[in-house]
Scaffold this motif. Structure first.
Motif, PDB file in Angstrom:
ATOM      1  N   ARG A   3       0.834  -1.204   0.000  1.00 52.71           N
ATOM      2  CA  ARG A   3       0.000   0.000   0.000  1.00 52.71           C
ATOM      3  C   ARG A   3       0.878   1.268   0.000  1.00 52.71           C
ATOM      4  O   ARG A   3       0.646   2.195  -0.768  1.00 52.71           O
ATOM      5  CB  ARG A   3      -0.932  -0.032   1.210  1.00 52.71           C
ATOM      6  CG  ARG A   3      -2.060   0.946   1.177  1.00 52.71           C
ATOM      7  CD  ARG A   3      -3.072   0.794   2.330  1.00 52.71           C
ATOM      8  NE  ARG A   3      -2.650   0.041   3.497  1.00 52.71           N
ATOM      9  CZ  ARG A   3      -3.039  -1.217   3.793  1.00 52.71           C
ATOM     10  NH1 ARG A   3      -3.851  -1.865   2.998  1.00 52.71           N
ATOM     11  NH2 ARG A   3      -2.606  -1.826   4.877  1.00 52.71           N
ATOM     12  N   ALA A   4       1.893   1.284   0.843  1.00 51.39           N
ATOM     13  CA  ALA A   4       2.789   2.452   0.921  1.00 51.39           C
ATOM     14  C   ALA A   4       3.556   2.625  -0.381  1.00 51.39           C
ATOM     15  O   ALA A   4       3.741   3.759  -0.853  1.00 51.39           O
ATOM     16  CB  ALA A   4       3.763   2.283   2.086  1.00 51.39           C
ATOM     17  N   SER A   5       3.993   1.521  -0.968  1.00 47.91           N
ATOM     18  CA  SER A   5       4.716   1.585  -2.237  1.00 47.91           C
ATOM     19  C   SER A   5       3.834   2.163  -3.337  1.00 47.91           C
ATOM     20  O   SER A   5       4.270   3.012  -4.117  1.00 47.91           O
ATOM     21  CB  SER A   5       5.196   0.180  -2.611  1.00 47.91           C
ATOM     22  OG  SER A   5       5.773   0.183  -3.889  1.00 47.91           O
ATOM     23  N   LYS A   6       2.586   1.702  -3.414  1.00 48.50           N
ATOM     24  CA  LYS A   6       1.662   2.228  -4.423  1.00 48.50           C
ATOM     25  C   LYS A   6       1.409   3.710  -4.208  1.00 48.50           C
ATOM     26  O   LYS A   6       1.353   4.486  -5.161  1.00 48.50           O
ATOM     27  CB  LYS A   6       0.351   1.449  -4.395  1.00 48.50           C
ATOM     28  CG  LYS A   6       0.472   0.069  -4.981  1.00 48.50           C
ATOM     29  CD  LYS A   6      -0.831  -0.702  -4.879  1.00 48.50           C
ATOM     30  CE  LYS A   6      -0.650  -2.112  -5.432  1.00 48.50           C
ATOM     31  NZ  LYS A   6      -1.846  -2.936  -5.249  1.00 48.50           N
ATOM     32  N   GLN A   7       1.264   4.124  -2.952  1.00 46.94           N
ATOM     33  CA  GLN A   7       1.032   5.543  -2.659  1.00 46.94           C
ATOM     34  C   GLN A   7       2.257   6.373  -3.025  1.00 46.94           C
ATOM     35  O   GLN A   7       2.137   7.445  -3.611  1.00 46.94           O
ATOM     36  CB  GLN A   7       0.686   5.734  -1.174  1.00 46.94           C
ATOM     37  CG  GLN A   7       0.337   7.169  -0.825  1.00 46.94           C
ATOM     38  CD  GLN A   7      -0.880   7.665  -1.579  1.00 46.94           C
ATOM     39  OE1 GLN A   7      -1.891   6.993  -1.659  1.00 46.94           O
ATOM     40  NE2 GLN A   7      -0.783   8.845  -2.155  1.00 46.94           N
ATOM     41  N   MET A   8       3.440   5.848  -2.692  1.00 43.28           N
ATOM     42  CA  MET A   8       4.666   6.567  -3.023  1.00 43.28           C
ATOM     43  C   MET A   8       4.811   6.699  -4.545  1.00 43.28           C
ATOM     44  O   MET A   8       5.166   7.755  -5.054  1.00 43.28           O
ATOM     45  CB  MET A   8       5.885   5.849  -2.440  1.00 43.28           C
ATOM     46  CG  MET A   8       7.183   6.613  -2.641  1.00 43.28           C
ATOM     47  SD  MET A   8       8.573   5.815  -1.817  1.00 43.28           S
ATOM     48  CE  MET A   8       8.899   4.470  -2.943  1.00 43.28           C
ATOM     49  N   THR A   9       4.502   5.635  -5.270  1.00 41.86           N
ATOM     50  CA  THR A   9       4.571   5.668  -6.727  1.00 41.86           C
ATOM     51  C   THR A   9       3.584   6.693  -7.280  1.00 41.86           C
ATOM     52  O   THR A   9       3.923   7.480  -8.167  1.00 41.86           O
ATOM     53  CB  THR A   9       4.281   4.262  -7.308  1.00 41.86           C
ATOM     54  OG1 THR A   9       5.276   3.365  -6.824  1.00 41.86           O
ATOM     55  CG2 THR A   9       4.297   4.270  -8.815  1.00 41.86           C
ATOM     56  N   ALA A  10       2.372   6.700  -6.749  1.00 39.52           N
ATOM     57  CA  ALA A  10       1.361   7.659  -7.204  1.00 39.52           C
ATOM     58  C   ALA A  10       1.802   9.094  -6.902  1.00 39.52           C
ATOM     59  O   ALA A  10       1.647   9.988  -7.748  1.00 39.52           O
ATOM     60  CB  ALA A  10       0.018   7.365  -6.543  1.00 39.52           C
ATOM     61  N   ASP A  11       2.348   9.316  -5.706  1.00 38.81           N
ATOM     62  CA  ASP A  11       2.819  10.656  -5.339  1.00 38.81           C
ATOM     63  C   ASP A  11       3.974  11.094  -6.243  1.00 38.81           C
ATOM     64  O   ASP A  11       4.022  12.239  -6.697  1.00 38.81           O
ATOM     65  CB  ASP A  11       3.277  10.691  -3.875  1.00 38.81           C
ATOM     66  CG  ASP A  11       2.118  10.515  -2.888  1.00 38.81           C
ATOM     67  OD1 ASP A  11       0.946  10.654  -3.300  1.00 38.81           O
ATOM     68  OD2 ASP A  11       2.401  10.228  -1.711  1.00 38.81           O
ATOM     69  N   SER A  12       4.902  10.173  -6.498  1.00 39.04           N
ATOM     70  CA  SER A  12       6.040  10.485  -7.373  1.00 39.04           C
ATOM     71  C   SER A  12       5.561  10.793  -8.781  1.00 39.04           C
ATOM     72  O   SER A  12       6.023  11.737  -9.421  1.00 39.04           O
ATOM     73  CB  SER A  12       7.030   9.328  -7.421  1.00 39.04           C
ATOM     74  OG  SER A  12       7.596   9.106  -6.159  1.00 39.04           O
ATOM     75  N   ARG A  13       4.625  10.020  -9.270  1.00 37.54           N
ATOM     76  CA  ARG A  13       4.077  10.240 -10.620  1.00 37.54           C
ATOM     77  C   ARG A  13       3.429  11.618 -10.708  1.00 37.54           C
ATOM     78  O   ARG A  13       3.640  12.352 -11.656  1.00 37.54           O
ATOM     79  CB  ARG A  13       3.075   9.136 -10.949  1.00 37.54           C
ATOM     80  CG  ARG A  13       2.457   9.281 -12.329  1.00 37.54           C
ATOM     81  CD  ARG A  13       1.430   8.171 -12.586  1.00 37.54           C
ATOM     82  NE  ARG A  13       0.789   8.326 -13.850  1.00 37.54           N
ATOM     83  CZ  ARG A  13       1.190   7.761 -14.980  1.00 37.54           C
ATOM     84  NH1 ARG A  13       2.241   6.978 -14.978  1.00 37.54           N
ATOM     85  NH2 ARG A  13       0.534   7.957 -16.104  1.00 37.54           N
ATOM     86  N   ARG A  14       2.616  11.964  -9.703  1.00 39.09           N
ATOM     87  CA  ARG A  14       1.971  13.282  -9.702  1.00 39.09           C
ATOM     88  C   ARG A  14       3.004  14.400  -9.724  1.00 39.09           C
ATOM     89  O   ARG A  14       2.869  15.369 -10.463  1.00 39.09           O
ATOM     90  CB  ARG A  14       1.051  13.431  -8.486  1.00 39.09           C
ATOM     91  CG  ARG A  14      -0.337  12.866  -8.692  1.00 39.09           C
ATOM     92  CD  ARG A  14      -1.284  13.286  -7.575  1.00 39.09           C
ATOM     93  NE  ARG A  14      -0.928  12.744  -6.274  1.00 39.09           N
ATOM     94  CZ  ARG A  14      -1.214  11.524  -5.858  1.00 39.09           C
ATOM     95  NH1 ARG A  14      -1.860  10.698  -6.640  1.00 39.09           N
ATOM     96  NH2 ARG A  14      -0.858  11.120  -4.663  1.00 39.09           N
ATOM     97  N   ALA A  15       4.046  14.246  -8.917  1.00 38.29           N
ATOM     98  CA  ALA A  15       5.087  15.282  -8.855  1.00 38.29           C
ATOM     99  C   ALA A  15       5.832  15.396 -10.186  1.00 38.29           C
ATOM    100  O   ALA A  15       6.096  16.501 -10.669  1.00 38.29           O
ATOM    101  CB  ALA A  15       6.067  14.980  -7.717  1.00 38.29           C
TER     102      ALA A  15
END
Length: 134
Positions: free
Chosen positions: A30-42
């Motif tokens: 879950r944390a990895s997916k959130q981090m990936t999503a946050d990185s993608r948005r940035a």
């Protein structure tokens, strides 16, 4: 028996540890997916900003070269086409943005080739007269 009870407790302990590890794995996923999503948005926000800057430069160049573009007989992309890519990136529409960028790259390359050809032919009086009459 005592051996059976010990084995039962060990099996229960193994079960608890396996469940605990499974819970940690779910949390990590879950944390990895959130981090990936946050990185993608940035990253998309950064690319959108860079594209907006490119769109501003393109608008200035296209305005400066409008007459030359017409005289060369080519159609240049519109400034809003460049801005549209920034909007697509901001909306996380990467495939559409890539498609539009490829189209813009081809269109601007076509304009550049036409300018080079036009510059090479500038010394030809007959071609100049023909262009002016168009």
């Amino acid at each position: 028996t005592a051996a059976g009870a010990t084995t039962g407790r060990e099996a229960l302990q193994l079960s608890r540890e396996a469940k605990s590890l499974a819970g940690m794995l779910r949390d990590l996923d879950r944390a990895s997916k959130q981090m990936t999503a946050d990185s993608r948005r940035a990253l998309l926000a950064s690319l959108s900003k860079a594209q907006a800057s490119l769109a501003d430069r393109a608008a200035a160049v296209l305005t400066q070269t409008a007459t030359a573009t017409r005289m060369a007989g080519v159609t240049a992309p519109k400034p809003e086409d460049f801005r549209r890519v920034a909007d697509l990136l901001a909306q996380d529409r990467v495939i559409a943005a890539l498609t539009e960028l490829e189209r813009l790259a081809q269109a601007t390359e076509h304009v550049a080739e036409a300018f080079e050809k036009w510059a090479a032919e500038r010394g030809d009086i007959k071609l100049e007269v023909y262009r002016v009459r168009k």
